[in-house]
Design a protein around this motif. Structure first.
Motif, PDB file in Angstrom:
ATOM      1  N   LYS A  81       0.856  -1.188   0.000  1.00  0.00           N
ATOM      2  CA  LYS A  81       0.000   0.000   0.000  1.00  0.00           C
ATOM      3  C   LYS A  81       0.889   1.233   0.000  1.00  0.00           C
ATOM      4  CE  LYS A  81      -3.756   2.243   2.570  1.00  0.00           C
ATOM      5  NZ  LYS A  81      -4.626   2.164   3.772  1.00  0.00           N
ATOM      6  N   VAL A  82       0.658   2.133  -0.943  1.00  0.00           N
ATOM      7  CA  VAL A  82       1.449   3.352  -1.068  1.00  0.00           C
ATOM      8  C   VAL A  82       0.528   4.552  -0.917  1.00  0.00           C
ATOM      9  CG1 VAL A  82       2.964   4.720  -2.549  1.00  0.00           C
ATOM     10  CG2 VAL A  82       3.069   2.226  -2.644  1.00  0.00           C
ATOM     11  N   SER A  83       0.822   5.410   0.054  1.00  0.00           N
ATOM     12  CA  SER A  83       0.055   6.636   0.249  1.00  0.00           C
ATOM     13  C   SER A  83       1.009   7.823   0.220  1.00  0.00           C
ATOM     14  CB  SER A  83      -0.694   6.612   1.588  1.00  0.00           C
ATOM     15  OG  SER A  83      -1.635   5.569   1.616  1.00  0.00           O
ATOM     16  N   THR A  84       0.682   8.813  -0.589  1.00  0.00           N
ATOM     17  CA  THR A  84       1.526   9.992  -0.734  1.00  0.00           C
ATOM     18  C   THR A  84       0.719  11.245  -0.424  1.00  0.00           C
ATOM     19  OG1 THR A  84       2.674   8.847  -2.532  1.00  0.00           O
ATOM     20  CG2 THR A  84       3.139  11.186  -2.262  1.00  0.00           C
ATOM     21  N   GLY A  93      -7.539  15.804 -11.642  1.00  0.00           N
ATOM     22  CA  GLY A  93      -7.241  14.716 -12.572  1.00  0.00           C
ATOM     23  C   GLY A  93      -6.279  15.101 -13.667  1.00  0.00           C
ATOM     24  N   LEU A  94      -5.478  16.175 -13.447  1.00  0.00           N
ATOM     25  CA  LEU A  94      -4.551  16.629 -14.478  1.00  0.00           C
ATOM     26  C   LEU A  94      -3.540  15.549 -14.831  1.00  0.00           C
ATOM     27  CD1 LEU A  94      -3.418  18.875 -16.270  1.00  0.00           C
ATOM     28  CD2 LEU A  94      -2.070  19.676 -14.306  1.00  0.00           C
ATOM     29  N   GLU A  95      -3.133  14.749 -13.808  1.00  0.00           N
ATOM     30  CA  GLU A  95      -2.141  13.704 -14.091  1.00  0.00           C
ATOM     31  C   GLU A  95      -2.670  12.722 -15.138  1.00  0.00           C
ATOM     32  OE1 GLU A  95      -3.424  14.418 -11.159  1.00  0.00           O
ATOM     33  OE2 GLU A  95      -1.893  14.658  -9.610  1.00  0.00           O
ATOM     34  N   SER A  96      -3.937  12.295 -14.969  1.00  0.00           N
ATOM     35  CA  SER A  96      -4.519  11.353 -15.926  1.00  0.00           C
ATOM     36  C   SER A  96      -4.689  11.997 -17.287  1.00  0.00           C
ATOM     37  CB  SER A  96      -5.880  10.868 -15.409  1.00  0.00           C
ATOM     38  OG  SER A  96      -5.729  10.188 -14.190  1.00  0.00           O
ATOM     39  N   PRO A 112       5.367   2.774 -18.772  1.00  0.00           N
ATOM     40  CA  PRO A 112       5.486   2.986 -17.317  1.00  0.00           C
ATOM     41  C   PRO A 112       5.958   4.377 -16.943  1.00  0.00           C
ATOM     42  CG  PRO A 112       7.232   1.543 -18.120  1.00  0.00           C
ATOM     43  CD  PRO A 112       6.242   1.685 -19.235  1.00  0.00           C
ATOM     44  N   THR A 113       6.725   5.045 -17.812  1.00  0.00           N
ATOM     45  CA  THR A 113       7.243   6.363 -17.461  1.00  0.00           C
ATOM     46  C   THR A 113       6.152   7.404 -17.361  1.00  0.00           C
ATOM     47  OG1 THR A 113       7.690   6.856 -19.790  1.00  0.00           O
ATOM     48  CG2 THR A 113       9.502   5.936 -18.496  1.00  0.00           C
ATOM     49  N   SER A 114       4.993   7.142 -17.979  1.00  0.00           N
ATOM     50  CA  SER A 114       3.868   8.061 -17.829  1.00  0.00           C
ATOM     51  C   SER A 114       2.810   7.486 -16.905  1.00  0.00           C
ATOM     52  CB  SER A 114       3.257   8.389 -19.196  1.00  0.00           C
ATOM     53  OG  SER A 114       2.836   7.217 -19.854  1.00  0.00           O
ATOM     54  N   LYS A 115       2.551   6.199 -16.998  1.00  0.00           N
ATOM     55  CA  LYS A 115       1.485   5.578 -16.218  1.00  0.00           C
ATOM     56  C   LYS A 115       1.731   5.695 -14.717  1.00  0.00           C
ATOM     57  CE  LYS A 115      -2.196   3.189 -15.372  1.00  0.00           C
ATOM     58  NZ  LYS A 115      -3.532   3.768 -15.608  1.00  0.00           N
ATOM     59  N   LEU A 116       2.946   5.425 -14.285  1.00  0.00           N
ATOM     60  CA  LEU A 116       3.200   5.335 -12.856  1.00  0.00           C
ATOM     61  C   LEU A 116       3.418   6.676 -12.180  1.00  0.00           C
ATOM     62  CD1 LEU A 116       5.254   2.042 -12.730  1.00  0.00           C
ATOM     63  CD2 LEU A 116       2.847   2.412 -12.242  1.00  0.00           C
ATOM     64  N   THR A 117       3.279   7.785 -12.947  1.00  0.00           N
ATOM     65  CA  THR A 117       3.296   9.094 -12.288  1.00  0.00           C
ATOM     66  C   THR A 117       2.075   9.252 -11.389  1.00  0.00           C
ATOM     67  OG1 THR A 117       2.185  10.115 -14.189  1.00  0.00           O
ATOM     68  CG2 THR A 117       4.592  10.211 -14.138  1.00  0.00           C
ATOM     69  N   GLU A 118       1.079   8.397 -11.557  1.00  0.00           N
ATOM     70  CA  GLU A 118      -0.106   8.446 -10.707  1.00  0.00           C
ATOM     71  C   GLU A 118       0.234   8.197  -9.243  1.00  0.00           C
ATOM     72  OE1 GLU A 118      -3.059   5.773 -12.158  1.00  0.00           O
ATOM     73  OE2 GLU A 118      -2.993   6.545 -14.207  1.00  0.00           O
ATOM     74  N   VAL A 120       2.351   9.626  -7.443  1.00  0.00           N
ATOM     75  CA  VAL A 120       2.851  10.788  -6.703  1.00  0.00           C
ATOM     76  C   VAL A 120       1.793  11.397  -5.802  1.00  0.00           C
ATOM     77  CG1 VAL A 120       4.535  11.329  -8.490  1.00  0.00           C
ATOM     78  CG2 VAL A 120       2.308  12.475  -8.525  1.00  0.00           C
ATOM     79  N   SER A 121       0.550  10.929  -5.874  1.00  0.00           N
ATOM     80  CA  SER A 121      -0.478  11.470  -4.995  1.00  0.00           C
ATOM     81  C   SER A 121      -1.516  10.405  -4.693  1.00  0.00           C
ATOM     82  CB  SER A 121      -1.152  12.694  -5.635  1.00  0.00           C
ATOM     83  OG  SER A 121      -1.840  12.326  -6.814  1.00  0.00           O
ATOM     84  N   GLY A 122      -2.157  10.535  -3.539  1.00  0.00           N
ATOM     85  CA  GLY A 122      -3.233   9.632  -3.180  1.00  0.00           C
ATOM     86  C   GLY A 122      -2.751   8.299  -2.625  1.00  0.00           C
ATOM     87  N   THR A 123      -3.674   7.356  -2.540  1.00  0.00           N
ATOM     88  CA  THR A 123      -3.389   6.026  -1.994  1.00  0.00           C
ATOM     89  C   THR A 123      -3.611   4.980  -3.075  1.00  0.00           C
ATOM     90  OG1 THR A 123      -4.056   6.691   0.242  1.00  0.00           O
ATOM     91  CG2 THR A 123      -4.047   4.333  -0.240  1.00  0.00           C
ATOM     92  N   HIS A 124      -2.649   4.070  -3.196  1.00  0.00           N
ATOM     93  CA  HIS A 124      -2.694   3.058  -4.252  1.00  0.00           C
ATOM     94  C   HIS A 124      -2.327   1.695  -3.681  1.00  0.00           C
ATOM     95  CE1 HIS A 124      -2.902   6.253  -7.317  1.00  0.00           C
ATOM     96  NE2 HIS A 124      -2.060   6.895  -6.523  1.00  0.00           N
ATOM     97  N   THR A 125      -2.886   0.654  -4.287  1.00  0.00           N
ATOM     98  CA  THR A 125      -2.572  -0.719  -3.905  1.00  0.00           C
ATOM     99  C   THR A 125      -1.809  -1.391  -5.038  1.00  0.00           C
ATOM    100  OG1 THR A 125      -4.536  -0.882  -2.505  1.00  0.00           O
ATOM    101  CG2 THR A 125      -3.515  -2.944  -3.201  1.00  0.00           C
TER     102      THR A 125
END
Length: 401
Positions: A81-84, A93-96, A112-118, A120-125
């Motif tokens: 779990k990653v929370s930033t 939603g500017l990142e998306s 991956p160089t664009s997809k995984l910039t998501e 940098v914010s929020g919580t992800h599993t």
């Protein structure tokens, strides 16, 4: 349980010991250029969730650092779990939008160089798996969709289920010698944190915890210097294997941690070989990456990804100061500071509203702040950035001038 007797490990562990441990450890590396200075500075995470403090043999900070360095975990699987919480403004939603815009411009939503910039914010599993240095998999679980990044031998695959797009490169293309790659798992975060251990740092053992059902020691890293935005870093280290299980980076300003990355479930058994198998689904759009890192001729060049130019700038950066109050600086070659008026339009005004105007011996500029990183962009095109307070940043710019 009371904290163990502390050991102020300020340079006591030799670099060669740490590096040898890093070379042996199987590391799950995500090739991703994260937006802005945060990617270059962040390496860490919110408070550890304790479920009872296990009674473990006493250990010194130096011994625990050595245990991490000597960890030789080759196989693992689990959920992270990653929370930033950098305190960035909500950009709606500017990142998306940027990611999908890059895809429309000839890039791939599975890159991956664009997809995984998501991240940098929020919580992800994330689901992760590793079987030695040549086979790893990471899956980012989203609402109704999944993104997977698979490294199997020489092949690196990215798959975005929502768009049914596939990105294919090779390990040589996507290796860390060719890309800016911030940490992705607790082991990677630990290595980054331990690079900061010097005479400006206090390192102690701060008791024990249970993380993902495993007994762990807690390593506490705190800056001795004033002027940094970093409050403390906690690393939960598996008592049996020495594998870092969770990280905590708390800012000096207090409140929630800036970044939390930790296992909620982990196994050190060998993952099934089929875990790393991947065949592009029927009808998927496939984007190939050439050995020189450029896309195949079937697609036009993509627009610069977020952080690309910044990463190049950091490559030629000069470091001012020492330890936790060090500041990276480089010249963008662009005079006039932020775009404004007819030159910048609404974007220039928006960016300017996010920063604070400052002046000094260096001239004039704008400071952009997060809960961890501050960056000063001067009107003559220079950038100063670090995990330091605004006053420390301005002072560094004045002295650097």
């Amino acid at each position: 349980m009371a904290p163990y007797e502390s050991d102020d490990a300020t340079g006591a562990v030799q670099d060669e010991d740490l590096h040898s441990g890093r070379r042996k450890a199987a590391r799950y590396v995500v090739p991703v250029a994260v937006v802005g200075v945060a990617a270059a500075t962040i390496g860490l995470v919110p408070a550890l969730a304790n479920s009872g403090d296990p009674d473990l043999p006493k250990i010194t900070a130096q011994q625990l650092i050595e245990k991490i360095a000597k960890s030789d975990v080759q196989q693992l699987s689990g959920t992270v779990k990653v929370s930033t919480d950098l305190g960035l403004p909500d950009l709606g939603g500017l990142e998306s939008s940027l990611a999908s815009g890059a895809a429309r411009g000839g890039g791939s939503s599975a890159d991956p160089t664009s997809k995984l910039t998501e991240l940098v914010s929020g919580t992800h599993t994330l689901r992760v798996a590793a079987d030695g240095p040549d086979r790893q998999k990471l899956s980012l679980l989203e609402s109704g969709a999944e993104y997977s990044l698979i490294h199997d031998g020489k092949d690196v695959w990215g798959y975005e289920s929502k768009s049914n797009e596939v990105f294919h490169g090779t390990a040589a293309d996507s290796g860390r010698e060719h890309r800016a790659e911030p940490p992705a798992t607790p082991k990677d975060f630990a290595d980054e944190a331990l690079k900061s251990v010097d005479d400006t740092t206090s390192v102690t053992v701060d008791g024990t915890a249970q993380v993902a059902g495993r007994d762990a020691y807690k390593l506490l890293i705190k800056p001795k210097q004033s002027g940094t935005t970093v409050g403390a870093i906690t690393i939960a280290v598996d008592a049996k294997t020495g594998q870092p299980l969770k990280f905590t980076l708390t800012p000096k300003s207090g409140g929630a941690a800036v970044l939390d990355a930790g296992f909620t479930q982990v196994s050190f058994a060998k993952p099934a070989a089929s875990t790393f198998d991947f065949t592009p689904p029927k009808g998927a759009k496939i984007t190939e990456e050439k050995p020189d890192g450029k896309k195949g001729t079937e697609a036009p060049e993509h627009a610069p990804k977020p952080g690309e130019d910044f990463a190049k700038g950091l490559g030629g950066a000069t470091v001012l100061g020492k330890g936790w109050t060090s500041v990276a600086t480089f010249d963008t070659g662009t005079k006039g500071g932020l775009p404004s008026g007819s030159r910048g339009g609404d974007l220039g005004g928006f960016l300017g509203s996010l920063g604070d105007q400052v002046s000094g011996k260096f001239g004039k500029g704008t400071v952009f702040s997060t809960r961890l990183v501050n960056a000063l962009i001067t009107d003559d095109g220079k950038v100063y950035a670090g995990a330091v307070t605004k006053d420390t940043l301005v002072k560094a710019a004045n002295e650097g001038k």
